[in-house]
Enzyme design. Structure first.
Site, PDB file in Angstrom:
ATOM      1  CG  ASN A 166      57.493  -8.801   7.470  1.00 60.24           C
ATOM      2  OD1 ASN A 166      57.587  -9.387   8.548  1.00 60.24           O
ATOM      3  ND2 ASN A 166      56.421  -8.112   7.140  1.00 60.24           N
ATOM      4  CD  GLU A 263      50.685  -7.347  11.939  1.00 65.50           C
ATOM      5  OE1 GLU A 263      50.006  -7.466  10.893  1.00 65.50           O
ATOM      6  OE2 GLU A 263      51.890  -7.138  11.960  1.00 65.50           O
ATOM      7  CB  CYS A 297      51.977  -6.260   7.590  1.00 63.33           C
ATOM      8  SG  CYS A 297      52.715  -5.491   9.009  1.00 63.33           S
ATOM      9  CD  GLU A 472      52.341  -7.571  19.279  1.00 62.87           C
ATOM     10  OE1 GLU A 472      52.844  -7.086  20.320  1.00 62.87           O
ATOM     11  OE2 GLU A 472      52.464  -8.769  18.963  1.00 62.87           O
TER      12      GLU A 472
HETATM   13  P1  NAD Z   1      53.689 -17.836   7.589  1.00 64.61           P
HETATM   14  O1  NAD Z   1      52.455 -17.270   8.164  1.00 64.61           O
HETATM   15  O2  NAD Z   1      53.649 -19.248   7.139  1.00 64.61           O
HETATM   16  O3  NAD Z   1      54.897 -17.716   8.640  1.00 64.61           O
HETATM   17  C1  NAD Z   1      54.904 -16.806   9.735  1.00 64.61           C
HETATM   18  C2  NAD Z   1      55.528 -17.483  10.942  1.00 64.61           C
HETATM   19  O4  NAD Z   1      54.729 -18.617  11.313  1.00 64.61           O
HETATM   20  C3  NAD Z   1      56.932 -18.025  10.708  1.00 64.61           C
HETATM   21  O5  NAD Z   1      57.695 -17.862  11.897  1.00 64.61           O
HETATM   22  C4  NAD Z   1      56.673 -19.503  10.446  1.00 64.61           C
HETATM   23  O6  NAD Z   1      57.797 -20.322  10.704  1.00 64.61           O
HETATM   24  C5  NAD Z   1      55.562 -19.778  11.433  1.00 64.61           C
HETATM   25  N1  NAD Z   1      54.737 -20.943  11.123  1.00 64.61           N
HETATM   26  C6  NAD Z   1      54.492 -21.486   9.913  1.00 64.61           C
HETATM   27  N2  NAD Z   1      53.657 -22.544  10.039  1.00 64.61           N
HETATM   28  C7  NAD Z   1      53.375 -22.666  11.358  1.00 64.61           C
HETATM   29  C8  NAD Z   1      52.578 -23.570  12.119  1.00 64.61           C
HETATM   30  N3  NAD Z   1      51.893 -24.554  11.533  1.00 64.61           N
HETATM   31  N4  NAD Z   1      52.504 -23.402  13.449  1.00 64.61           N
HETATM   32  C9  NAD Z   1      53.176 -22.398  14.046  1.00 64.61           C
HETATM   33  N5  NAD Z   1      53.959 -21.523  13.397  1.00 64.61           N
HETATM   34  C10 NAD Z   1      54.062 -21.651  12.045  1.00 64.61           C
HETATM   35  O7  NAD Z   1      54.137 -16.880   6.424  1.00 64.61           O
HETATM   36  P2  NAD Z   1      55.134 -17.183   5.214  1.00 64.61           P
HETATM   37  O8  NAD Z   1      54.820 -18.480   4.538  1.00 64.61           O
HETATM   38  O9  NAD Z   1      56.506 -16.988   5.699  1.00 64.61           O
HETATM   39  O10 NAD Z   1      54.719 -16.007   4.230  1.00 64.61           O
HETATM   40  C11 NAD Z   1      53.560 -16.175   3.406  1.00 64.61           C
HETATM   41  C12 NAD Z   1      52.786 -14.891   3.301  1.00 64.61           C
HETATM   42  O11 NAD Z   1      52.435 -14.409   4.604  1.00 64.61           O
HETATM   43  C13 NAD Z   1      53.529 -13.713   2.693  1.00 64.61           C
HETATM   44  O12 NAD Z   1      53.596 -13.771   1.334  1.00 64.61           O
HETATM   45  C14 NAD Z   1      52.709 -12.578   3.221  1.00 64.61           C
HETATM   46  O13 NAD Z   1      51.558 -12.360   2.440  1.00 64.61           O
HETATM   47  C15 NAD Z   1      52.306 -13.017   4.600  1.00 64.61           C
HETATM   48  N6  NAD Z   1      53.175 -12.432   5.646  1.00 64.61           N
HETATM   49  C16 NAD Z   1      52.662 -11.453   6.407  1.00 64.61           C
HETATM   50  C17 NAD Z   1      53.454 -10.870   7.383  1.00 64.61           C
HETATM   51  C18 NAD Z   1      52.941  -9.778   8.256  1.00 64.61           C
HETATM   52  O14 NAD Z   1      53.716  -8.989   8.778  1.00 64.61           O
HETATM   53  N7  NAD Z   1      51.668  -9.710   8.500  1.00 64.61           N
HETATM   54  C19 NAD Z   1      54.761 -11.277   7.560  1.00 64.61           C
HETATM   55  C20 NAD Z   1      55.262 -12.319   6.774  1.00 64.61           C
HETATM   56  C21 NAD Z   1      54.446 -12.892   5.816  1.00 64.61           C
END
Ligand code: NAD
Length: 493
Positions: A166, A263, A297, A472
Site C-alpha cells: 500500500n 505493524e 492502515c 516505527e
Molecule cells: P500480507 O500480510 O499477506 O502481505 C504483506 C507482506 O508479507 C508482503 O510483502 C508479502 O509478500 C509478505 N508475505 C506474505 N506471506 C508471507 C510469509 N509466509 N512469510 C513472509 N512474508 C510473507 O498481506 P496481503 O495479502 O498483501 O493483504 C491482505 C490484507 O492485509 C489487506 O487486505 C489488508 O487488510 C492487510 N494489509 C495491511 C497493511 C498495513 O499497512 N498494515 C498493508 C497491506 C495489507
C-alpha cells in the site's frame, strides 16, 4: 537494467504501458539476473507494468550472506559517517522525486499528489534518521567512584524488512532508514504487487556510496519472505501487513529466538463528540479515507458520532463520496484503483455484506476508471451496527462506516469494540473533554481535531492489541533497531 533514471523517466512521462526495463535483484554489491520473473501489473489497467525478479530461497540466502559480511564494518562506522550517506540517499530520492512518484503511482494505483507526498516523506525518513542518529546518546549509571557503568545502543546485526503493497515507498524508507542509521545491514522484501520504488532505492544507495551488502532488496512473495525470516543469520524482522501473516512471521522468528516488530493495520475510529466542528472534521475524515482508496492502515474507517451531529456530519461527508472521481493515478482522480482484482473482489464482498447486515448507503461515487483496471467506487455507509462485520474488520478499500451513539461513554466503548488499536481521532472543541477521551483510547496514536499530518515522520507509530507491537517512526525507531549493551569497568582506587 537502466543505470540512470532517464529511461524510466521518459517511459513514465510518455505513459508507456510496459516499462522498458526488467527489474533485477539488488544485492548491495550490485544487481543480479534472477532465476525467476514475476509479472507486475498496473492496477489502473490490469496490463503488464514491469517484469520483476522473484528471489528464490538460494538468492535470499546470498543476500543475507552479503548483509552478514557487511554488517560489522557498517556497525563500526561513526554515526556521522552513516548519517552522511543516508542524507545523501535522501537527496538522491529528492533528485529523482518525480520519477519515483510516477513509478509509485503506476505500481500502487494511488493519485499522483499522494505519490509525490509519499516520495517527499520517504526522502525525509532518510534525511531525518541520517541526522538524528548522531544525537542518540547512550547512558551512564552512577554506582559510585569505584566503577564506571555505561549503556551503549548497538545494532542487531542483519535486519529483515517485509514491506506491504500500500505504501511501499514510505514504509521501506522509514524502516530501512532507521535500521541503517543504527548500523544494521538490511535485507528488504517488498510485496510482489508493488516492489519498484524499493528497488530504485537500492540503486540510489549504490550511487550514494553505501558499502556493498549494506542495503539489499529481494522482491518476491510468501516463499521469498519465508526464506528471509527462517534464515538464522537474520537478527531482527520488521513486518507490515495483515494480522494472519504477521502472526505467522512473528511466531517463526520467535521460534529461533529473535525479535519482530509488527505493524498490522487497524480499524481506526474518528470519535465525533458533541461540540465538534463538523466543517473542520468532515474534509479531514474523507481525505484520510480516500487518499489511497482506503488502503491505508490508519485510514480512519469508522466514524462514531454523537446522534445530535449525525445528520450534519453525513451532509458534510456525502459530497466527498458522491463527487469522487475514479481514474488512473497519473490523471489525478480523487481515488485510483485498488491494488489487484483480488483486493477489488474482497472490497466488493464487504460492501454487499454490509448492505445485507442493514447498513444504509448514504452516498456512492459513480463507477469509473479505466477498462481492465481494479476500481471500486467509494461508499459512505450510515447506520452501521456495532455487531456487523463492517464495524469490526479491516476492509482496505474506500468504504466509510458511520455509527451514531448517545454519549461519550458509548463512543469510547464503541471505539474499543474492535480487536485493533492502531490510531484514533477525537473531534471536539472542548479540549478537556477531547483530551480525556483521547487518553482513554487503547491505541498507539491518538489525535485531537486533526489526523495523521504529513506522514508523521517524527511521531512514534505502531499499534496495540491486534494492530501489532513495536514502534516505527520518530526516535523510537532508533531504539527498536538497536539493543542496549552495558559496559562495566571496575576501578581500583
Ligand atoms: P500480507 O500480510 O499477506 O502481505 C504483506 C507482506 O508479507 C508482503 O510483502 C508479502 O509478500 C509478505 N508475505 C506474505 N506471506 C508471507 C510469509 N509466509 N512469510 C513472509 N512474508 C510473507 O498481506 P496481503 O495479502 O498483501 O493483504 C491482505 C490484507 O492485509 C489487506 O487486505 C489488508 O487488510 C492487510 N494489509 C495491511 C497493511 C498495513 O499497512 N498494515 C498493508 C497491506 C495489507
Amino acid at each position: 537494467m537502466t543505470t540512470t533514471f532517464e529511461g524510466l523517466r521518459s517511459a513514465l512521462e510518455d505513459h508507456e504501458t510496459t516499462l522498458p526495463e526488467r527489474f533485477l535483484l539488488d544485492m548491495g554489491a550490485g544487481t543480479r539476473e534472477p532465476e525467476r520473473w514475476f509479472a507486475n501489473l498496473d492496477p489502473a489497467t490490469g496490463e503488464l507494468l514491469a517484469e520483476v525478479a522473484t528471489a528464490t530461497p538460494a538468492e535470499v540466502s546470498d543476500a543475507v550472506g552479503a548483509a552478514e559480511a557487511a554488517a560489522p564494518a557498517w556497525a563500526a562506522a561513526a554515526p556521522a559517517q552513516r548519517g552522511e550517506l543516508l542524507r545523501r540517499l535522501g537527496a538522491l530520492v529528492r533528485r529523482e522525486a518525480e520519477t519515483l512518484a510516477r513509478l509509485e503511482v503506476r505500481d500502487t494505483g494511488k493519485p499522483l499528489a499522494q505519490g509525490r507526498a509519499d516520495i517527499a516523506a520517504a526522502a525525509r525518513y532518510f534525511e531525518y534518521y541520517g541526522s538524528i542518529v548522531e544525537g542518540l546518546l547512550g547512558d551512564s549509571i552512577p554506582l559510585g567512584s569505584a566503577s564506571l557503568a555505561v549503556v551503549e545502543n548497538v545494532p542487531h546485526g542483519v535486519t529483515g524488512h517485509i514491506v506491504p503493497w500500500n505504501y511501499p515507498a514510505q514504509i521501506a524508507a522509514r524502516s530501512v532508514g532507521a535500521a541503517l542509521a543504527m548500523g544494521n545491514a538490511a535485507v528488504v522484501k517488498p510485496a510482489d504487487e508493488a516492489p519498484l520504488v524499493t528497488l530504485c532505492y537500492a540503486r540510489l544507495a549504490r550511487e550514494a556510496g553505501f558499502p556493498a551488502g549494506v542495503f539489499n532488496v529481494i522482491p518476491g512473495g510468501a516463499e521469498t519472505g519465508t526464506a528471509l525470516i527462517t534464515d538464522d543469520r537474520v537478527d531482527h524482522v520488521s513486518f507490515t501487513g495483515s494480522v494472519a501473516t504477521g502472526r505467522l512471521v512473528a511466531g517463526t522468528v520467535a521460534g529461533r529466538g529473535r525479535p519482530t516488530l509488527l505493524e498490522l493495520g487497524g480499524k481506526s475510529a474518528h470519535l465525533v463528540l458533541e461540540g465538534a466542528d463538523i466543517s473542520r472534521a468532515a474534509p479531514v475524515i474523507a481525505r484520510a479515507l480516500l487518499l489511497h482508496a482506503g488502503q491505508t492502515c490508519t485510514a480512519g474507517t469508522r466514524v462514531i458520532v454523537h446522534e445530535s451531529l449525525r445528520a450534519e456530519l453525513l451532509d458534510a461527508l456525502a459530497p466527498h463520496f458522491a463527487g469522487a472521481t475514479l481514474g488512473p493515478g497519473l490523471t489525478e482522480p480523487t481515488v485510483g484503483p485498488v491494488v489487484s482484482e483480488r483486493q477489488a473482489e474482497r472490497v466488493r464482498g464487504f460492501i454487499d455484506r454490509a448492505q445485507a447486515d442493514g447498513a444504509a448507503i448514504v452516498a456512492q461515487a459513480e463507477p469509473g476508471g479505466h477498462a481492465g483496471g481494479f476500481f471500486v467506487p467509494p461508499v459512505l455507509f450510515d447506520a452501521v451496527s456495532q455487531s456487523s462485520e463492517l464495524f469490526a474488520e479491516e476492509v482496505f478499500g474506500p468504504v466509510l462506516a458511520v455509527t451514531a451513539v448517545s454519549s461519550d461513554e458509548e463512543a469510547r466503548e464503541a471505539a474499543h469494540n474492535s480487536r485493533y488499536g492502531l490510531t484514533g481521532a477525537v473531534w471536539c472543541q472542548d479540549v478537556d473533554r477531547a483530551l480525556a477521551m483521547a487518553r482513554s483510547l487503547d491505541v498507539g496514536q491518538a489525535y485531537i481535531n486533526g489526523y495523521a499530518p504529513g506522514g508523521g515522520v517524527e511521531l512514534p507509530f505502531g499499534g496495540t492489541r491486534d494492530s501489532g507491537y513495536g514502534r516505527e517512526k520518530g526516535v523510537a525507531a532508533l531504539r527498536e533497531y538497536s539493543q542496549a549493551r552495558t559496559l562495566f569497568v571496575d576501578i581500583r582506587g
